[in-house]
Design an enzyme around this catalytic site. Structure first.
Site: not given
Length: 323
Positions: A57, A121, A200-202, A204-206, A208
């Site tokens: 990262y 990874h 990424s439980p969301l 990647r923010g989508f 939300s």
């Protein structure tokens, strides 16, 4: 903050972690190190102990940032980091020599003596998992690593790895919109006593609900290149978000909190990522959201398995997933 013991270990961690990938340039838009460090400090203050990073990262920036943030606070954090990608995601290596080299570089950047949880990874298809995990096990014996994990590994790989050295955590993408691991992988980790860590439980923010159009994504946001965020897929997925939002409103919570509560109800340890304190606090509050069987059924009806439009990675990246 509620806590749980990491699988096959005596390591107690918070029941929700913090993913910090987005705090490095080239991931999710603009970054600010000072703001990011304040967010990490706030996470520790409210009991979020599991902090998740990786050497690739920001090509080391993410680990260096975490190292700075944890000066004088090392005992408050459970540090999880990963190896296998070479810089700029150019290739994957699970060679024992690379494992030994990678851990030394991570320890240096993090400015610590040991890593609490060390993940592979991605699985290197050219190196038997037994050799890679064997090298990782040597790091445990040397005191450089406490416990081992795998990321995006198949059920058969998990079993082979676990036979060499106990695996404590499997990190995989898991959310209302990423549920392919439910059929074979989740039963395997449950059987072996491995903690499932959901990144990424969301989505990647989508989920939300903050994104309403493709143009909301900056030019340096990697989500612009992910199928779920492109073209007709984006608009169809927004329709699903709106249905999730309706249920969240009835539950007096946000869509993000509803989605996180769903992962917890499915026995996952979510590590939602954020760069901002307000989103961090919103996410942590999801721990208090209780979902009944009726709630779970309604969520399933509006967002059933495989309903999402578009894959989670580009085609060439999907080929890097084990199995």
């Amino acid at each position: 903050m509620k806590a749980r013991t990491l699988g096959n270990s005596d390591l107690v961690v918070s029941s929700m972690g913090l993913g910090i990938m987005g705090m490095s340039p080239g991931m999710y838009g603009e970054t600010n190190d000072e703001q990011s460090i304040k967010t990490i400090h706030r996470a520790l203050e409210i009991g979020v102990s599991l902090i998740d990073t990786a050497d690739v990262y920001g090509n080391g920036h993410n680990e260096e940032l975490l190292g700075k943030a944890l000066k004088g606070r090392r005992d408050q954090a459970v540090i999880a980091t990963k190896f296998s990608y070479t810089p700029n995601y150019e290739s994957i290596s699970g060679h024992p020599d690379y494992v030994k080299k990678a851990v030394e570089e991570s320890l240096r950047r993090l400015q610590i003596d040991y890593i609490d949880l060390y993940y592979q990874h991605r699985v290197d298809p050219t190196i038997p998992i037994e050799e890679t995990v064997g090298a990782m096990a040597e790091l445990v014996k040397a005191g450089k690593v406490r416990f081992l994990g795998l990321s995006e590994a198949s059920a058969s790989t998990i079993r082979r790895a676990h036979a060499i050295h106990p695996i404590s955590a499997l990190e995989s993408e898991y959310s209302l919109w990423s549920r392919d691991i439910e059929d074979e992988i989740l039963p395997t980790v449950k059987e072996l006593g491995i903690t499932h860590v959901a990144y990424s439980p969301l989505s990647r923010g989508f989920i939300s609900g903050e994104l309403r159009k493709f143009e909301d994504l900056g030019q340096n946001d990697l989500r612009r290149y992910m199928p779920r965020f492109q073209g007709g897929n984006f608009h169809k997925n927004i329709e699903i978000v709106d249905k999730i939002k309706e249920i969240a409103t009835e539950k007096a919570c946000t869509p993000a909190q509803l989605a996180l509560a769903w992962t917890i109800a499915n026995q996952a340890l979510p590590i939602p990522g954020t760069k901002r304190i307000n989103y961090l606090e919103e996410n942590v509050a999801a721990i208090e959201v209780e979902l009944t069987q009726e709630d779970l059924l309604r969520i399933e009806q509006v967002s059933p398995k495989n309903v999402i439009h578009g894959t989670r990675y580009m085609k060439e990246q999907m080929t890097l997933l084990d199995g």
